[in-house]
Design an enzyme around this catalytic site. Structure first.
Site, mmCIF file in Angstrom:
data_model
loop_
_atom_site.group_PDB
_atom_site.id
_atom_site.type_symbol
_atom_site.label_atom_id
_atom_site.label_comp_id
_atom_site.label_asym_id
_atom_site.label_seq_id
_atom_site.Cartn_x
_atom_site.Cartn_y
_atom_site.Cartn_z
ATOM 1 N N ASP A 100 0.861 -1.179 0.000
ATOM 2 C CA ASP A 100 0.000 0.000 0.000
ATOM 3 C C ASP A 100 0.898 1.230 0.000
ATOM 4 O O ASP A 100 1.605 1.497 0.973
ATOM 5 C CB ASP A 100 -0.880 -0.021 1.254
ATOM 6 C CG ASP A 100 -2.215 0.660 1.034
ATOM 7 O OD1 ASP A 100 -2.228 1.691 0.339
ATOM 8 O OD2 ASP A 100 -3.221 0.164 1.553
ATOM 9 N N GLU A 265 -6.513 3.585 -5.937
ATOM 10 C CA GLU A 265 -7.746 3.796 -5.188
ATOM 11 C C GLU A 265 -8.432 5.034 -5.738
ATOM 12 O O GLU A 265 -7.880 6.135 -5.693
ATOM 13 C CB GLU A 265 -7.475 3.995 -3.692
ATOM 14 C CG GLU A 265 -8.761 4.136 -2.900
ATOM 15 C CD GLU A 265 -8.564 4.701 -1.515
ATOM 16 O OE1 GLU A 265 -9.421 4.440 -0.649
ATOM 17 O OE2 GLU A 265 -7.572 5.420 -1.282
ATOM 18 N N ASP A 327 -12.075 0.718 4.623
ATOM 19 C CA ASP A 327 -12.773 1.998 4.760
ATOM 20 C C ASP A 327 -14.290 1.867 4.703
ATOM 21 O O ASP A 327 -14.998 2.869 4.835
ATOM 22 C CB ASP A 327 -12.332 2.964 3.654
ATOM 23 C CG ASP A 327 -10.934 3.504 3.869
ATOM 24 O OD1 ASP A 327 -10.521 3.632 5.039
ATOM 25 O OD2 ASP A 327 -10.249 3.784 2.869
#
Length: 525
Positions: A100, A265, A327
Site C-alpha cells: 500500500d 484507489e 474503509d
C-alpha cells in the site's frame, strides 16, 4: 507474457489489514511475522496475491496512512528483515505481494515536512502545499478535510497555511514539484528492487489539486447528517486532468520491472474512473472499481452497473471488482449474511480481477465498537462515521481472543464461537468452504478467469450472466431476493450452489433458485 496469462488478470487479490491479522508478540496488534505464519491460510483459500495495508514507519495518527519513512518498516509490525522473510516465503508459495503506497500525503513527522516547515526559503518548502491566508486571515479557500473541518492548518512560524486532505497530521505533498516526484519514484524502486509485485496507490485521484486553489462549489444533494466532506463537491481539490501525467510517470517506474502491477484507489463515478486507465492504457493497470459497494443491492441496479462499466472500459482495459475494504462497512453488514454468500459468487465469477477483504471469507460482519474503545480518528472527529467495525481482528479459532493475540486486542473481536477459521474449515457448508469452492472453480475454469462477459435477461430479483471462452460456457444465476425464483436456461448442470448442497443435472424446465441462492451452471450450447 501475453495479456491473458499475466498474473494480475487471472488472479485474485486478498487484502490484509496487518494490525488485525495475527499478533505474535502479545501487544495486541498484528505484525508481519503474524502474516507470515498465516500464509498457508491464503494458499488453502486459493488466492493469488497478498495486499498489505501500510506497514511503513508512522506515528499511527491514521494507522499507517501517515507515513514518516517510505523506505522502512514500523517497529509495531517488525523489521525490514521480517518483511524480507515474509516476501520470500510468500513467493515460495507462489503468492504475489502488493504494498500500500501512500503518496498524496506524508506524516507531519516525516523529515521532509520538518524541513518544509522551517521557513519559506527552505529547499523543501515546495514539497508540500503552502498558501497565504485569505484576506480575512482565514484559510486560503473553503476546502474541507475528508475527516471533517477545514483542510488547512495555520503555521504560526511562517504565517502560511498548509493543506491536508485528511488529518492535520497528514500534510499533502505537492506533486507539481519535480524533485518530490523523483524522490517518490525512488521509494517505489526501493521496494520493487526487493521483489515487491506491485502497489495499491492510496487516494490516487487526489494527487493534483487545482492550480488556482478555487473554492469548491456547494453540493446541492447534501443531506444533513452526512459527513462534513459531503457538503461540497470536490471539483477543485481532486480529480484534476493533470493527475494522469503523474500516474503515467509512476506507471513507467513500475513497468521497468517485470510483471508488476499498479492499482489506484479511486472513488469516482464509472465515467471518470475509467479515465485512470490513461491514454493508450498508460495509467494504472487497475483503477479500483468500488461500484458494487456503492450501488444498492438490487438485481436490476447491479445488472445495469455491470453493463455500464463493461461498456465504459477502454479497449484493452481489464476490469476489476471489490466488495469490501478497510474503509467500508463489511458486505455482511450491508446486505446480510445470506446475501453476502450470493455476493461472493458474484465477485468471484465476474469478468475481471477481484479483491477479497480479509475476514469476508468467514462472513464476518462489523463489530459494534463501544465509543470508549474507538480508535479511528474519523470516528473521533465525526462520531458515527468511523471505520473501526470493519477493521477488527481475524478470528482464527474459538479460544479467547480468537487465537489472534495472547494480549489485549487493539479492537474487540466478533463472537469467535460463532465465526472462526478453524471451525469453518471443518464445516463443508460454511462461508469459508464456499469461498474455497468458488476460488477452486474459478482457477479450474478458464472461462471464469479470462472469458467474455454477457449479461442475460432475467426478471425480478434474479441477476444472470454468461462467461464464455472458446467452447466453454458458464452461466451464473443469482437470486438477490428472499423468495424462490427461476430462470429459463435450457439444459443445465449445477457446478456449485452458494448453499453448498446441490450439484448435477437440472430437471427439464426453468432452473429453480431458492431464496438467497446463487448457482454456477454449465449449459449446453
Amino acid at each position: 507474457m501475453s495479456d491473458e496469462t499475466v498474473w494480475w488478470r487471472r488472479g485474485v487479490v486478498y487484502q490484509v489489514y496487518p494490525r488485525s491479522f495475527q499478533d505474535t508478540n502479545g501487544d495486541g496488534i498484528g505484525d508481519l511475522e503474524g502474516v507470515r505464519r498465516r500464509l498457508d491460510h491464503l494458499v488453502s483459500l486459493g488466492v493469488d496475491a497478498l495486499w498489505l495495508s501500510p506497514v511503513f514507519p508512522s506515528p499511527m495518527a491514521d494507522f499507517g496512512y501517515d507515513v514518516s519513512d517510505y523506505c522502512g518498516i514500523d517497529p509495531i509490525f517488525g523489521t525490514i528483515e521480517d518483511f524480507d522473510r515474509l516476501l520470500g516465503e510468500a513467493h515460495a508459495r507462489r503468492l504475489k505481494v502488493i504494498l500500500d503506497f501512500v503518496p498524496n500525503h506524508s506524516s507531519d513527522a516525516h523529515p521532509w515536512f520538518g524541513e518544509s516547515r522551517r521557513g519559506r526559503d527552505d529547499p523543501k518548502r515546495d514539497w508540500y502545499i503552502w498558501r497565504d491566508p485569505a484576506p480575512d486571515g482565514g484559510p486560503p479557500n473553503n476546502w474541507i478535510s475528508n475527516f471533517g473541518g477545514s483542510a488547512w492548518e495555520y503555521d504560526e512560524t511562517s504565517g502560511q497555511y498548509y493543506h491536508h486532505a485528511f488529518l492535520k497530521e497528514q500534510p499533502d505533498l505537492n506533486w507539481r514539484n519535480p524533485e518530490l516526484r523523483a524522490a517518490m519514484a525512488d521509494a517505489l524502486r526501493f521496494w520493487l528492487s526487493k521483489g515487491v509485485d506491485g502497489f495499491r496507490v492510496d487516494v490516487i485521484w487526489h494527487l493534483i489539486k487545482d492550480a488556482s486553489f478555487r473554492d469548491n462549489p456547494a453540493n446541492p444533494d447534501y443531506v444533513e447528517g452526512e459527513p462534513d466532506i459531503s457538503r461540497l463537491l470536490q471539483l477543485h481539490s481532486a480529480d484534476q486532468d493533470e493527475v494522469l501525467d503523474v500516474i503515467r510517470e509512476l506507471r513507467a517506474v513500475v513497468d521497468a520491472y517485470d510483471e508488476r502491477v499498479l492499482i489506484g484507489e479511486i472513488y469516482l463515478p464509472v465515467e471518470r474512473l475509467v479515465a485512470y486507465y490513461g491514454p493508450d492504457l498508460s495509467g494504472v493497470h487497475l483503477p479500483f472499481n468500488f461500484q458494487l459497494i456503492l450501488t444498492p443491492w438490487d438485481a436490476r441496479r447491479v445488472s445495469q452497473l455491470i453493463a455500464s462499466y463493461e461498456a465504459a472500459l477502454p479497449a484493452g482495459g481489464w476490469p476489476n471488482w471489490v466488495l469490501g475494504n478497510h474503509d467500508q462497512k463489511r458486505v455482511a453488514t450491508r446486505i446480510g449474511a445470506a446475501q453476502a454468500r450470493v455476493a461472493a459468487m458474484l465477485l468471484l465469477t465476474l469478468r475481471g480481477t477481484p479483491t477479497l477483504y480479509y475476514g469476508d471469507e468467514l462472513g464476518l460482519a462489523d463489530v459494534a465498537v463501544p465509543p470508549e474503545l474507538a480508535q479511528d480518528p474519523w470516528e473521533k472527529n465525526e462520531p458515527g462515521h468511523g471505520r473501526d467495525g470493519a477493521r477488527t481482528p481475524m478470528p482464527w479459532d474459538s479460544s479467547p481472543n480468537g487465537g489472534f493475540t495472547t494480549g489485549r486486542p487493539w479492537l474487540p473481536l466478533n463472537d469467535v464461537a460463532t465465526l472462526n477459521v478453524a471451525d469453518e474449515a471443518r464445516d463443508p457448508r460454511s462461508t469459508l468452504s464456499l469461498h474455497r469452492a468458488l476460488l477452486a472453480l474459478r482457477r479450474s475454469t478458464p472461462a471464469l478467469e479470462i472469458g467474455d462477459y454477457e449479461g442475460l435477461e432475467a426478471a425480478g430479483d434474479v441477476l444472470a450472466f454468461r462467461r464464455r471462452l472458446g467452447g466453454e460456457e458458464i452461466v451464473i444465476a443469482l437470486n438477490l431476493g428472499p423468495k424462490p425464483a427461476e430462470i429459463d436456461l435450457g439444459e443445465a448442470t449445477v457446478l456449485l450452489s452458494t448453499h453448498m448442497d446441490r450439484t448435477g443435472p437440472e430437471p427439464a424446465g426453468p432452473v429453480k433458485l431458492r431464496a438467497d441462492e446463487g448457482l454456477a451452471l454449465k449449459v449446453s450450447q
